[in-house]
Every structure is written in C-alpha cells, then in structure tokens.
Design an enzyme around this catalytic site. Structure first.
Site, PDB file in Angstrom:
ATOM      1  CB  ALA A  56      -1.399   9.518   0.101  1.00 54.88           C
ATOM      2  NE  ARG A  61      -8.416   5.414  -4.299  1.00 49.47           N
ATOM      3  CZ  ARG A  61      -7.665   4.642  -3.505  1.00 49.47           C
ATOM      4  NH1 ARG A  61      -6.400   4.417  -3.808  1.00 49.47           N
ATOM      5  NH2 ARG A  61      -8.169   4.111  -2.404  1.00 49.47           N
ATOM      6  CD  GLN A  73      -4.743  -1.858   0.005  1.00 52.25           C
ATOM      7  OE1 GLN A  73      -5.265  -2.704   0.728  1.00 52.25           O
ATOM      8  NE2 GLN A  73      -5.428  -0.819  -0.429  1.00 52.25           N
ATOM      9  CG  ASP A 129      -4.470   7.414   2.473  1.00 53.13           C
ATOM     10  OD1 ASP A 129      -4.347   6.559   3.364  1.00 53.13           O
ATOM     11  OD2 ASP A 129      -4.171   7.214   1.283  1.00 53.13           O
ATOM     12  CE  LYS A 137      -6.600   1.317   2.275  1.00 57.08           C
ATOM     13  NZ  LYS A 137      -7.652   1.744   1.322  1.00 57.08           N
TER      14      LYS A 137
END
Ligand code: MRU
Length: 370
Positions: free
Chosen positions: A55, A90, A202, A243, A254
C-alpha cells in the site's frame, strides 16, 4: 535497510536527475534488478503489474508518476487526467488515493510554471515521511512484542505474518516487519512464520528474502498451515499489514488474512495490524462488502513462476486455461477479531470511538484530515 551490505529504499531518485528508480519485485528473490521510471505510463505499469506493490509503496510510486506526467502537461486538466489514470491501476489500497490527493492539492496551489518543481518536492516528502512513520511503527510495535515476550523468557517469540509488509511494501522499514527489525536490533529473540501467500507468493518471495537479508530466523509455510501451528502452540502473535482500514477498525489486507484472524481468535492468540494512519479510510465505517476488492487475472492462479533447472525463470501451468478461476486479492477482517492497530501514533483498539480520537489528534498536529 541494508541489502547486500548497502542501504536501499524501495524507490529512490538519482541525485541531480529527475529519474525515479524502483526494484522490480516481480523478479525477486531470484534477481535483484533496479528499473527506471521515465514517464507517467511507466509508473502506472509498474503499479499495475506489481513491479512495485504494497500500500504505501504504490502511493509513493504514483506520486512520482504524477511528477513525471507534469513535465509534459502542467495544466489542471492534464494533472487530473494523470491522477485518474494512476488511481485506476489498483483499487484496494487507499494509500494510492491518499498520495494522489495530497499531490494534486499541493501542485494545484502553484502557478503552472512551478508545478513540476513542487511535485518533485512533494513526492520526496511523501517518501521521507513514509520512512519516518514506519520507523515509528517499528518502535511502537517493539513495545507490544516486548510485552508478549516477557511471558516466555529465554525463548524466541513466535510471530506469524501474511503477505509482505516489510520495506519492499513501503519506502523503507515496512509496517508489520518494522517491529521485527526493531526487535532484532534490540536483541529480542524472534522467529517468524512466513505464509507463502498464494497466488503471488509475496511471503515466500519477498518477506523471506527480506528476513534472510537481515539475518532474522524465519520459516516459510503454506497458507493453510497457520491454524495447525496455532493449535500446536507454536504461534505467540499474528502481525500483519493493511491496505485499507476503515474508521470502525475493519482491516482489509491480502487474501487469507481473515482466516488467520479467525484461527487466532479460536486460540486466544493476539492478532495485531501494523499500519500508518494514511491507510485508514475515514470515509468508510463497516468494511465487509464495502471496501473494493481487487479481482486479479486468472493466470496468477493457473501459472507459477520460478527458477528452472537451467537457472532461468520459467513458467509452469498448473491446470488448463478453460478451468474457471476466481482470484480476489484481498479480504476484510472484522474489527472484533483485531487485538490492536499499531500505528505511528501508538496502539489503538480497532473501534470507532478510539479511531475518531486518533483522527482528531492527527488533524490537530498536521492540519490535514489524514
Ligand atoms: O497485492 P499487494 O502485494 O500489493 O498486497 C500487499 C499487502 O496486502 C500488504 O500486506 C499491505 O499492503 C500492507 S503492507 C504495508
């Protein structure tokens, strides 16, 4: 942080040149390559394709994207078009909109001829503030970890994290990993369970890389292992990033974070979320069904990428392209499952009244509404 013995930020500008550089995170951990952003479209592409992600970092990259765009068109219409283009890259992380709003406000206060200069200064400030904010989150979070560790002297504190909320997700330090870096520096023994974080991995690709580079003990686990480890008594605390967190304390992060929070609650394991105040979306109350959840490409689920026997990066299809796929990239953990929000201003309960107090405190000190 230091990587290969050299200090790195995840985005930086070469001295005396208006050239932002990023680390291409799609290549990690196999190769560590910097890439130059030369245009607004380069910045938008880097965010969209997740060469940069996390973010705060996508906010910082968008800020430089606007600065690059102003070189071609410093008009208000041009700036607003560029802002729209970047915001569309996004949809979930609110830091993107936060950084763009801040840039647009700052730049429009200047005459057309001064706008590009102002944009470079403002983008650099966003980056420097992000570094200071995350270091502070690290200090605040360290006290939380210290308290938890006090009940098990001489044993490492077992921390479970999901996705990547380290320096690669921010400009430096990270959010959820900042307290872990501070713990290591303070000599507090920790071990980190790293969820691999399908489908983009990730955790396995970025968090494990970060922790390895800093020499912090860690173990990569598949996403479904967390509940079992909690049941076995192998997790003392869950610490993740966010985020977008709503004004009521619901936490979007996530995909998979919610399941970890449910399992943690069943085992009375504290579930903390580390985030800068810029990740709080003050316009939203409840988050479930309201925060926009990014739906990403089916190919991310179907195709895995890694190093092949020849050493080159290769892609492998797990199943055929006609099989339907859903790929929601984020989920929302309701505030009732959150033990505390670790911010640069202290630890806050995930509840509306406390967060209203935080908002007022931030407005008073910065003169900004977030
Ligand atoms: O899709 P990504 O990799 O951009 O998602 C990142 C996360 O979900 C992080 O946990 C989140 O941004 C918090 S990190 C500061």
């Amino acid at each position: 942080v230091n990587v290969f013995g050299r200090p790195f930020r995840s985005i930086w500008v070469e001295p005396d040149a208006r050239v932002p550089r990023i680390i291409d995170q799609t290549l990690l951990p196999h190769s560590f390559e910097a890439r130059t952003l030369t245009s607004l479209e380069d910045a938008a592409e880097a965010i969209r394709s997740m060469r940069v992600r996390g973010a705060p970092l996508i906010g910082a990259t968008a800020a430089y994207g606007l600065a690059l765009g102003l070189a071609n068109d410093p008009s208000e219409a041009g700036l607003r078009d560029a802002a729209r283009h970047l915001i569309e890259t996004r949809p979930t992380a609110v830091n993107l909109r936060w950084a763009i709003d801040r840039m647009v406000d700052g730049v429009l206060a200047c005459a057309e001829g001064d706008r590009a200069d102002r944009a470079w200064v403002e983008a650099a400030q966003i980056c420097d503030e992000d570094v200071a904010t995350n270091e502070r989150i690290g200090e605040v979070g360290l006290e939380v970890l210290r308290e938890l560790a006090a009940s098990k002297p001489n044993e490492p504190l077992q921390i479970l994290t999901h996705c990547n909320a380290g320096w690669l997700a921010t400009v430096d330090w990270g959010t959820a990993l900042a307290p872990i870096y501070k713990a290591q520096a303070a000599g507090l023994p920790v071990h980190v369970w790293v969820d691999e974080t399908r489908p983009r991995n990730q955790g396995a690709s970025l968090t494990a890389f970060e922790l390895r580079e800093q020499g912090i003990p860690h173990t990569v686990i598949v996403d479904n292992a967390g509940g079992h480890l909690m049941q076995r008594g192998d997790v003392d605390v869950v610490l993740v990033g966010s985020d977008r967190t709503t004004a009521h304390g619901d936490v979007c992060n996530k995909i998979g974070t919610y399941l970890k929070a449910l399992a943690a609650r069943d085992h009375e394991i504290p579930f903390y979320v580390a985030l800068p105040v810029s990740t709080i979306d003050w316009t939203l109350g409840a988050g479930v069904g309201v925060v926009p959840i990014e739906e990403r490409a089916a190919s991310e689920v179907r195709v895995v990428r890694g190093r092949g026997p020849s050493g080159d990066l290769v892609e492998v299809e797990l199943f055929d392209a006609v099989t339907p796929v859903a790929n929601p990239a984020f989920d929302v953990t309701p505030s009732r499952l959150v033990t505390g929000l670790v911010t640069e201003c202290g630890v806050y309960p995930a509840e509306p009244l406390a967060l209203q107090g935080l908002k007022e405190r931030v407005e008073k000190t910065t003169g900004r509404d977030r």
